[in-house]
Design a protein around this motif. Structure first.
Motif, mmCIF file in Angstrom:
data_model
loop_
_atom_site.group_PDB
_atom_site.id
_atom_site.type_symbol
_atom_site.label_atom_id
_atom_site.label_comp_id
_atom_site.label_asym_id
_atom_site.label_seq_id
_atom_site.Cartn_x
_atom_site.Cartn_y
_atom_site.Cartn_z
ATOM 1 N N ARG A 120 -9.546 -4.982 -5.863
ATOM 2 C CA ARG A 120 -8.535 -5.991 -5.945
ATOM 3 C C ARG A 120 -7.352 -5.679 -6.817
ATOM 4 O O ARG A 120 -7.873 -4.951 -8.049
ATOM 5 N N ALA A 157 -7.566 -4.086 4.367
ATOM 6 C CA ALA A 157 -6.919 -5.048 3.417
ATOM 7 C C ALA A 157 -6.648 -6.555 4.070
ATOM 8 O O ALA A 157 -6.882 -6.689 4.954
ATOM 9 N N LEU A 210 -2.717 -11.307 5.939
ATOM 10 C CA LEU A 210 -1.435 -10.394 5.414
ATOM 11 C C LEU A 210 -0.328 -10.667 6.086
ATOM 12 O O LEU A 210 -0.433 -11.519 7.085
ATOM 13 N N ASN A 220 -3.471 -10.324 -5.991
ATOM 14 C CA ASN A 220 -4.380 -11.018 -5.148
ATOM 15 C C ASN A 220 -4.633 -10.307 -3.917
ATOM 16 O O ASN A 220 -4.851 -10.814 -2.558
ATOM 17 N N ARG A 221 -4.352 -8.892 -3.883
ATOM 18 C CA ARG A 221 -4.472 -8.102 -2.680
ATOM 19 C C ARG A 221 -5.916 -7.341 -2.740
ATOM 20 O O ARG A 221 -6.201 -6.742 -3.793
ATOM 21 N N ASP A 261 -2.824 -16.791 -4.151
ATOM 22 C CA ASP A 261 -2.536 -16.340 -5.671
ATOM 23 C C ASP A 261 -2.608 -17.216 -6.311
ATOM 24 O O ASP A 261 -1.615 -18.010 -6.967
ATOM 25 N N ASP A 287 -5.316 -10.178 1.826
ATOM 26 C CA ASP A 287 -4.751 -11.058 0.720
ATOM 27 C C ASP A 287 -5.739 -12.337 0.146
ATOM 28 O O ASP A 287 -6.384 -12.885 1.188
#
Length: 108
Positions: free
Chosen positions: A46, A6, A90, A49-50, A11, A8
């Motif tokens: 996605r 994972a 993250l 925004n992850r 945003d 990010d």
């Protein structure tokens, strides 16, 4: 083996759209470095925004070997530097960490 990771994105809808466009046409050198490392399949998903990455690998794959090969490849370094424009670590990441390996907690 299957690995899930994972990361990010910043945003920002415009940056996210740009990031996705880069992945619609990755550089041939990047695809080659992925395959040469023993990664047989890679998918990125996605939500917001992850990002969530699924990698399937053969028996030759090693995170350490992939990291060393990437560090020695100027094209991979250029790609990674460009993508860091859009990415953010993250909240639980240590300094310098990007994609974090996820722990499987359930399987049916």
């Amino acid at each position: 083996m299957r690995y899930c990771l994972a990361l990010d994105l910043k945003d920002d809808p415009a940056l996210i759209a740009e990031y996705e466009r880069h992945h619609q046409r990755i550089w041939p050198e990047i695809a080659a470095s992925i395959r040469e490392s023993g990664i047989t399949t890679m998918e990125i998903y996605r939500i917001g925004n992850r990002l969530f990455m699924i990698m399937e690998t053969n028996e030759t794959f090693s995170f350490d070997a992939k990291s060393a090969a990437d560090a020695a490849n100027p094209k991979v370094q250029e790609w990674e530097q460009m993508l860091w424009t859009y990415q953010q670590a993250l909240p639980m990441a240590k300094p310098g960490e990007k994609w974090l390996l996820m722990e499987q907690i359930f399987k049916l």
